[in-house]
Design a protein around this motif. Structure first.
Motif, PDB file in Angstrom:
ATOM      1  N   PHE A  82       0.832  -1.207   0.000  1.00 17.91           N
ATOM      2  CA  PHE A  82       0.000   0.000   0.000  1.00 17.91           C
ATOM      3  C   PHE A  82       0.867   1.257   0.000  1.00 17.91           C
ATOM      4  O   PHE A  82       0.655   2.181  -0.789  1.00 17.91           O
ATOM      5  N   HIS A  83       1.857   1.305   0.885  1.00 17.30           N
ATOM      6  CA  HIS A  83       2.680   2.508   1.003  1.00 17.30           C
ATOM      7  C   HIS A  83       3.719   2.612  -0.113  1.00 17.30           C
ATOM      8  O   HIS A  83       4.067   3.720  -0.536  1.00 17.30           O
ATOM      9  N   LEU A  84       4.205   1.485  -0.582  1.00 15.22           N
ATOM     10  CA  LEU A  84       5.155   1.528  -1.698  1.00 15.22           C
ATOM     11  C   LEU A  84       4.470   1.998  -2.978  1.00 15.22           C
ATOM     12  O   LEU A  84       5.071   2.720  -3.781  1.00 15.22           O
ATOM     13  N   LYS A  85       3.228   1.606  -3.177  1.00 16.36           N
ATOM     14  CA  LYS A  85       2.483   2.090  -4.348  1.00 16.36           C
ATOM     15  C   LYS A  85       2.281   3.595  -4.263  1.00 16.36           C
ATOM     16  O   LYS A  85       2.313   4.290  -5.281  1.00 16.36           O
ATOM     17  N   GLU A  86       2.060   4.107  -3.063  1.00 15.79           N
ATOM     18  CA  GLU A  86       1.929   5.553  -2.882  1.00 15.79           C
ATOM     19  C   GLU A  86       3.202   6.285  -3.295  1.00 15.79           C
ATOM     20  O   GLU A  86       3.155   7.357  -3.890  1.00 15.79           O
ATOM     21  N   GLN A  87       4.346   5.689  -2.959  1.00 14.64           N
ATOM     22  CA  GLN A  87       5.623   6.361  -3.197  1.00 14.64           C
ATOM     23  C   GLN A  87       6.154   6.159  -4.605  1.00 14.64           C
ATOM     24  O   GLN A  87       6.689   7.088  -5.215  1.00 14.64           O
ATOM     25  N   TRP A  88       6.030   4.941  -5.125  1.00 19.91           N
ATOM     26  CA  TRP A  88       6.708   4.594  -6.372  1.00 19.91           C
ATOM     27  C   TRP A  88       5.760   4.291  -7.524  1.00 19.91           C
ATOM     28  O   TRP A  88       6.209   4.063  -8.641  1.00 19.91           O
ATOM     29  N   GLY A  89       4.456   4.283  -7.241  1.00 21.50           N
ATOM     30  CA  GLY A  89       3.484   4.051  -8.298  1.00 21.50           C
ATOM     31  C   GLY A  89       3.226   2.569  -8.534  1.00 21.50           C
ATOM     32  O   GLY A  89       3.816   1.696  -7.903  1.00 21.50           O
ATOM     33  N   GLY A  90       2.334   2.305  -9.468  1.00 23.77           N
ATOM     34  CA  GLY A  90       1.977   0.928  -9.782  1.00 23.77           C
ATOM     35  C   GLY A  90       0.546   0.636  -9.389  1.00 23.77           C
ATOM     36  O   GLY A  90       0.071   1.094  -8.351  1.00 23.77           O
ATOM     37  N   LYS A  91      -0.129  -0.135 -10.215  1.00 23.16           N
ATOM     38  CA  LYS A  91      -1.536  -0.428  -9.949  1.00 23.16           C
ATOM     39  C   LYS A  91      -1.715  -1.624  -9.024  1.00 23.16           C
ATOM     40  O   LYS A  91      -2.781  -1.807  -8.445  1.00 23.16           O
ATOM     41  N   ASP A  92      -0.677  -2.451  -8.897  1.00 28.06           N
ATOM     42  CA  ASP A  92      -0.738  -3.600  -8.006  1.00 28.06           C
ATOM     43  C   ASP A  92       0.680  -3.943  -7.557  1.00 28.06           C
ATOM     44  O   ASP A  92       1.641  -3.233  -7.881  1.00 28.06           O
ATOM     45  N   GLU A  93       0.812  -5.017  -6.812  1.00 25.80           N
ATOM     46  CA  GLU A  93       2.121  -5.390  -6.266  1.00 25.80           C
ATOM     47  C   GLU A  93       3.146  -5.651  -7.360  1.00 25.80           C
ATOM     48  O   GLU A  93       4.293  -5.181  -7.288  1.00 25.80           O
ATOM     49  N   THR A  94       2.748  -6.378  -8.394  1.00 28.19           N
ATOM     50  CA  THR A  94       3.675  -6.717  -9.476  1.00 28.19           C
ATOM     51  C   THR A  94       4.143  -5.474 -10.218  1.00 28.19           C
ATOM     52  O   THR A  94       5.339  -5.304 -10.503  1.00 28.19           O
ATOM     53  N   ASP A  95       3.204  -4.588 -10.526  1.00 31.07           N
ATOM     54  CA  ASP A  95       3.539  -3.367 -11.250  1.00 31.07           C
ATOM     55  C   ASP A  95       4.414  -2.454 -10.402  1.00 31.07           C
ATOM     56  O   ASP A  95       5.356  -1.824 -10.902  1.00 31.07           O
ATOM     57  N   CYS A  96       4.119  -2.387  -9.108  1.00 35.19           N
ATOM     58  CA  CYS A  96       4.928  -1.569  -8.206  1.00 35.19           C
ATOM     59  C   CYS A  96       6.358  -2.096  -8.133  1.00 35.19           C
ATOM     60  O   CYS A  96       7.320  -1.322  -8.178  1.00 35.19           O
ATOM     61  N   ALA A  97       6.512  -3.416  -8.024  1.00 32.04           N
ATOM     62  CA  ALA A  97       7.848  -4.011  -7.977  1.00 32.04           C
ATOM     63  C   ALA A  97       8.625  -3.702  -9.254  1.00 32.04           C
ATOM     64  O   ALA A  97       9.825  -3.400  -9.211  1.00 32.04           O
ATOM     65  N   ARG A  98       7.942  -3.764 -10.389  1.00 30.94           N
ATOM     66  CA  ARG A  98       8.601  -3.465 -11.663  1.00 30.94           C
ATOM     67  C   ARG A  98       9.089  -2.020 -11.699  1.00 30.94           C
ATOM     68  O   ARG A  98      10.217  -1.741 -12.125  1.00 30.94           O
ATOM     69  N   LYS A  99       8.265  -1.090 -11.241  1.00 26.45           N
ATOM     70  CA  LYS A  99       8.646   0.321 -11.233  1.00 26.45           C
ATOM     71  C   LYS A  99       9.801   0.573 -10.266  1.00 26.45           C
ATOM     72  O   LYS A  99      10.695   1.389 -10.533  1.00 26.45           O
ATOM     73  N   MET A 100       9.794  -0.127  -9.141  1.00 26.00           N
ATOM     74  CA  MET A 100      10.872   0.051  -8.164  1.00 26.00           C
ATOM     75  C   MET A 100      12.204  -0.461  -8.710  1.00 26.00           C
ATOM     76  O   MET A 100      13.249   0.165  -8.509  1.00 26.00           O
ATOM     77  N   ILE A 101      12.170  -1.591  -9.391  1.00 26.02           N
ATOM     78  CA  ILE A 101      13.390  -2.123 -10.002  1.00 26.02           C
ATOM     79  C   ILE A 101      13.926  -1.145 -11.045  1.00 26.02           C
ATOM     80  O   ILE A 101      15.141  -0.877 -11.119  1.00 26.02           O
ATOM     81  N   LYS A 102      13.031  -0.590 -11.838  1.00 27.91           N
ATOM     82  CA  LYS A 102      13.437   0.372 -12.864  1.00 27.91           C
ATOM     83  C   LYS A 102      14.061   1.610 -12.226  1.00 27.91           C
ATOM     84  O   LYS A 102      15.100   2.109 -12.678  1.00 27.91           O
ATOM     85  N   THR A 103      13.438   2.102 -11.152  1.00 26.12           N
ATOM     86  CA  THR A 103      13.967   3.277 -10.454  1.00 26.12           C
ATOM     87  C   THR A 103      15.323   2.979  -9.826  1.00 26.12           C
ATOM     88  O   THR A 103      16.247   3.798  -9.885  1.00 26.12           O
ATOM     89  N   ALA A 104      15.451   1.796  -9.225  1.00 23.59           N
ATOM     90  CA  ALA A 104      16.721   1.417  -8.601  1.00 23.59           C
ATOM     91  C   ALA A 104      17.846   1.360  -9.625  1.00 23.59           C
ATOM     92  O   ALA A 104      18.975   1.802  -9.363  1.00 23.59           O
ATOM     93  N   THR A 105      17.541   0.836 -10.797  1.00 21.43           N
ATOM     94  CA  THR A 105      18.550   0.755 -11.858  1.00 21.43           C
ATOM     95  C   THR A 105      18.963   2.144 -12.323  1.00 21.43           C
ATOM     96  O   THR A 105      20.143   2.409 -12.583  1.00 21.43           O
ATOM     97  N   MET A 106      17.994   3.053 -12.407  1.00 17.91           N
ATOM     98  CA  MET A 106      18.301   4.428 -12.804  1.00 17.91           C
ATOM     99  C   MET A 106      19.188   5.113 -11.765  1.00 17.91           C
ATOM    100  O   MET A 106      20.128   5.837 -12.104  1.00 17.91           O
ATOM    101  N   ILE A 107      18.902   4.877 -10.489  1.00 17.72           N
ATOM    102  CA  ILE A 107      19.665   5.531  -9.417  1.00 17.72           C
ATOM    103  C   ILE A 107      21.087   4.986  -9.337  1.00 17.72           C
ATOM    104  O   ILE A 107      22.056   5.740  -9.203  1.00 17.72           O
ATOM    105  N   SER A 108      21.204   3.672  -9.407  1.00 17.43           N
ATOM    106  CA  SER A 108      22.517   3.040  -9.220  1.00 17.43           C
ATOM    107  C   SER A 108      23.307   2.899 -10.509  1.00 17.43           C
ATOM    108  O   SER A 108      24.506   2.595 -10.469  1.00 17.43           O
TER     109      SER A 108
END
Length: 305
Positions: A273-299
């Motif tokens: 619930f809170h990760l979707k608020e911060q990183w987006g995504g319509k569900d758990e799978t989509d949120c995880a995908r967006k977080m991985i993409k963001t992590a790759t961009m940062i690192s």
């Protein structure tokens, strides 16, 4: 009298020191692993949510381009997902203990310093499991019962209440004194049953899980989101008295009353619930995908030892 120095020291430790140390100091980390963590049910639960856990582990350490999850990454996760504070009972001391108990023994702490002070991925998974055991969230049925008993709200009226736009907002739930912080003035105190049409006393005999006569069906929410909204509303209402209502099994050294995988599932609903608020995504799978993409961009896709 003892005539040997080693016997005297041992006797002093056993009779004087150990009876007065806090129980957390005597906790054996392997006990949790053997009796709570290493089960088929927990394994199935972790496997089901593995992409999300990997995404969290990768994202919160991305800025340091390291493969180790450090204590500052752990605190950033807890603070960002509103898991730290009096409402959950997780203070900085508790966060440090949960982190340290999840660390594996390192043979050479000087040459492998980063490994000694950080968590690898499955160490991090263990920390999440320990956190779930520590906070011991109520499940949805228990929440419905609490709202019915303490607020006179059946499940349908409760759903309408927590579904109001902007009901809780993003700010922290409470400060160290238990006072609500950053919430609208109308939400600073618990409403009386006459303050709002959604908090009218339910029709007698409807019970916590039945719809009162004359009410309309509220807009549907995702199961996990609805559960977390109820939990947020519960924390908002109990405020600084959260400790009074906390389950007896909550805490670092309490005796558990439910299987660990049940607690992990509830905690992961909160995290999603809170990760979707911060990183987006319509569900758990989509949120995880967006977080991985963001992590790759940062690192930059780099993870150094």
């Amino acid at each position: 009298l003892l005539d040997d120095a080693s016997d005297a020291v041992a006797s002093f430790m056993e009779k004087v020191v150990l009876p007065h140390v806090p129980p957390e100091a005597l906790l054996v980390p392997d006990h949790f692993r053997v009796h709570r963590l290493y089960t088929r049910e927990v394994d199935a639960c972790i496997t089901e949510h593995l992409p999300l856990l990997k995404a969290v582990h990768k994202l919160y350490k991305a800025k340091d381009r390291t493969k180790y999850f450090w204590i500052e990454h752990w605190w950033a996760l807890l603070d960002g997902c509103r898991l730290a504070g009096p409402h959950t009972g997780v203070e900085k001391r508790d966060a440090k203990l949960l982190f340290s108990w999840s660390q594996m023994v390192v043979s050479d702490e000087l040459r492998r310093r980063k490994r000694a002070v950080g968590l690898m991925f499955f160490d991090f998974v263990e920390a999440v499991a320990r956190l779930a055991d520590f906070v011991s969230f109520m499940d949805e049925e228990q929440l419905n019962t609490w709202f019915w008993r303490e607020q006179g709200l059946d499940s349908q009226r409760l759903q309408r209440l927590v579904s109001q736009p902007g009901r809780l907002g993003r700010p922290r739930l409470s400060d160290s004194t238990g006072a609500n912080v950053g919430l609208p003035a109308t939400l600073q105190t618990a409403p009386s049953l006459g303050d709002s049409p959604v908090t009218d006393a339910p029709t007698p005999g409807t019970g916590p899980a039945k719809l009162a006569a004359g009410t309309t069906e509220p807009a549907a929410l995702a199961g996990g989101d609805l559960y977390v909204q109820k939990l947020l509303e519960y924390f908002r209402l109990v405020g600084k008295d959260a400790g009074k209502w906390r389950r007896e099994s909550a805490g670092a050294v309490s005796t558990p009353t439910r299987p660990l995988h049940v607690k992990i599932e509830l905690l992961l609903k909160w995290l999603v619930f809170h990760l979707k608020e911060q990183w987006g995504g319509k569900d758990e799978t989509d949120c995880a995908r967006k977080m991985i993409k963001t992590a790759t961009m940062i690192s930059g896709g780099i993870e150094m030892a």
